[in-house]
Scaffold this active site. Structure first.
Site, PDB file in Angstrom:
ATOM      1  N   HIS A 141     -18.189  31.254 -16.727  1.00  0.00           N
ATOM      2  CA  HIS A 141     -16.833  30.769 -16.448  1.00  0.00           C
ATOM      3  C   HIS A 141     -16.874  29.427 -15.723  1.00  0.00           C
ATOM      4  CE1 HIS A 141     -12.578  31.139 -14.903  1.00  0.00           C
ATOM      5  NE2 HIS A 141     -12.458  31.549 -16.146  1.00  0.00           N
ATOM      6  N   HIS A 157      -3.437  26.554 -14.525  1.00  0.00           N
ATOM      7  CA  HIS A 157      -4.822  27.014 -14.613  1.00  0.00           C
ATOM      8  C   HIS A 157      -5.622  26.654 -13.357  1.00  0.00           C
ATOM      9  CE1 HIS A 157      -8.877  27.329 -16.752  1.00  0.00           C
ATOM     10  NE2 HIS A 157      -8.307  28.485 -16.985  1.00  0.00           N
ATOM     11  N   LYS A 165      -7.075  26.714  -9.513  1.00  0.00           N
ATOM     12  CA  LYS A 165      -7.455  27.729  -8.533  1.00  0.00           C
ATOM     13  C   LYS A 165      -7.655  27.009  -7.203  1.00  0.00           C
ATOM     14  CE  LYS A 165      -8.821  29.483 -12.645  1.00  0.00           C
ATOM     15  NZ  LYS A 165      -9.001  28.735 -13.908  1.00  0.00           N
ATOM     16  N   ASP A 207     -27.042  12.066 -13.266  1.00  0.00           N
ATOM     17  CA  ASP A 207     -27.991  11.182 -12.591  1.00  0.00           C
ATOM     18  C   ASP A 207     -28.272  11.575 -11.149  1.00  0.00           C
ATOM     19  OD1 ASP A 207     -28.413   9.720 -14.839  1.00  0.00           O
ATOM     20  OD2 ASP A 207     -27.342   7.928 -14.181  1.00  0.00           O
ATOM     21  N   LYS A 242     -17.131  25.460 -14.704  1.00  0.00           N
ATOM     22  CA  LYS A 242     -16.578  24.200 -15.198  1.00  0.00           C
ATOM     23  C   LYS A 242     -17.094  23.103 -14.272  1.00  0.00           C
ATOM     24  CE  LYS A 242     -13.317  26.895 -14.781  1.00  0.00           C
ATOM     25  NZ  LYS A 242     -13.710  28.236 -15.265  1.00  0.00           N
ATOM     26  N   ASP A 275      -3.892  26.202   6.800  1.00  0.00           N
ATOM     27  CA  ASP A 275      -3.575  25.421   8.009  1.00  0.00           C
ATOM     28  C   ASP A 275      -3.833  23.931   7.836  1.00  0.00           C
ATOM     29  OD1 ASP A 275      -2.657  27.614   9.367  1.00  0.00           O
ATOM     30  OD2 ASP A 275      -4.435  27.869  10.626  1.00  0.00           O
TER      31      ASP A 275
END
Length: 390
Positions: free
Chosen positions: A292, A113, A115, A299, A294, A120
């Site tokens: 979508h 899952h 991404k 603080d 996450k 380089d």
């Protein structure tokens, strides 16, 4: 042991695909030696085609280009895009390719899952944005998500992790040991002033690292906790941490999915609303488009951006990757972006709304919640403080 915070990084927050894809493609087009890309979904649309074209251009320049795509999220990719990339000289691997109809088994639910992209060994991208158009749904605003562009010493653990997973998948698929080391090594030179850590979840040494990072930040918060998460179904320990923070006087805010994308998880999450709202947690449902994201901010100095949802599948089964950041400027930028999202596209919910809800709505929510727990019990997954699964 938690991943160390490394100083000297430069992080650029990228909101949605409109900012992410141009930055990713520009980095690929600047590559001289190596491009690494990992993704869960690799669609057949304009954004994906632009990334594919950039990968092919890099391979034609002589770069070593390696692409790893999940076998479930990238089912279209396997048949349509992978052959084109391979024909252009790109190395392509499929993570747990789906050859039969989906069944509820633990190994089938262990997905890639993450991404990630590394170019380089000098720039990386970490976040929640798949290779798919933001606007793949009719009559909807762009999907709301984030990624981070990374330069600096944090490239070390990101680069190593990408190489390690490629090595593991190569070995599993070919039944022989591929070359482990990369020809490139990131230079640990400072590129900025941000302290950040790369935190992963896998089924070996890092089973609970991302959840632990959240719990530590929530436990230390004294003023505010803001979490935006697409699929939110935490165990008892996580829920209790949020309620305890609210009781300490923190402004605890959850920005959650308002549109029904996956009905089972959507209604299961709503079963938790009365308990959280009753404990002082504020809940906003994002309605403007599909959420979508996450991400989280605590603080005004702690933040995280990544691929991990706060649900059983991300926290207990999938391979995930997040960046954890301790920096006032980065946290303020992310907090401002979330504030705009709440103002422009979200609705705050109240406990009285659920107390007045019809009995059949409450029954639907709890039925969905029970079904998700049962599914997790079938595959033998246990979540901290929650018995045979959540």
């Amino acid at each position: 042991m938690p991943a160390p915070l490394l100083p000297g990084n430069q992080l650029t927050l990228l909101e949605c695909g409109a900012r992410y894809f141009p930055a990713l493609i520009a980095a690929i087009d600047s590559a001289q030696q190596e491009v690494r890309l990992e993704t869960y979904i690799y669609a057949l649309d304009a954004s994906a085609e632009a990334v594919t074209a950039a990968l092919i251009r890099a391979a034609e320049r002589g770069c070593a280009v390696r692409v790893l795509v999940d076998g479930f999220g990238g089912r279209e990719f396997v048949d349509h895009t992978a052959p084109r990339l391979r024909a252009a000289g790109v190395d392509v691997l499929i993570y747990r390719q789906e050859l039969k109809a989906f069944r509820i088994r633990r190994h089938r639910l262990r997905r890639l899952h993450r991404k990630l992209a590394v170019i380089d060994a000098r720039v990386a991208f970490v976040g929640g944005i798949n290779i798919i158009d933001d606007c793949d749904q009719p009559d909807a605003a762009p999907r709301f998500d984030y990624a981070v562009r990374v330069e600096g010493p944090l490239l070390g653990p990101i680069h190593e992790s990408v190489h390690r997973v490629w090595w593991l998948v190569s070995w599993a698929g070919l039944r022989r040991r591929p070359q482990r080391a990369s020809a490139l090594a990131p230079a640990p030179l400072p590129a900025g002033k941000v302290r950040a850590a790369f935190v992963v979840r896998d089924n070996l040494r890092n089973r609970r690292e991302i959840e632990a990072a959240y719990l530590d930040a929530i436990g230390a918060a004294r003023r505010e906790v803001v979490i935006a998460n697409a699929y939110f179904l935490p165990g008892r320990r996580f829920r209790q941490a949020l309620i305890e923070a609210a009781h300490r006087g923190c402004n605890v805010v959850l920005v959650l999915q308002g549109r029904v994308e996956y009905a089972l998880l959507h209604y299961a999450t709503r079963a938790l609303y009365p308990h959280l709202l009753g404990g002082g947690v504020r809940i906003f449902e994002y309605q403007r488009s599909f959420l979508h994201a996450k991400v989280a901010v605590c603080d005004g100095h702690w933040a995280t951006v990544g691929s991990s949802n706060i649900d059983p599948f991300s926290l207990m089964l999938a391979r995930e990757a997040n960046v954890v950041v301790r920096d006032n400027g980065f946290a303020a930028e992310l907090r401002s972006s979330l504030e705009r999202a709440m103002h422009d596209g979200a609705t705050e919910l109240h406990l009285a709304d659920y107390q007045r809800a019809p009995w059949y709505q409450r029954l639907t929510n709890w039925g969905a919640y029970a079904l998700v727990r049962a599914m997790m019990g079938i595959v033998g997954v246990r979540h901290a403080g929650h018995g045979p699964r959540n």
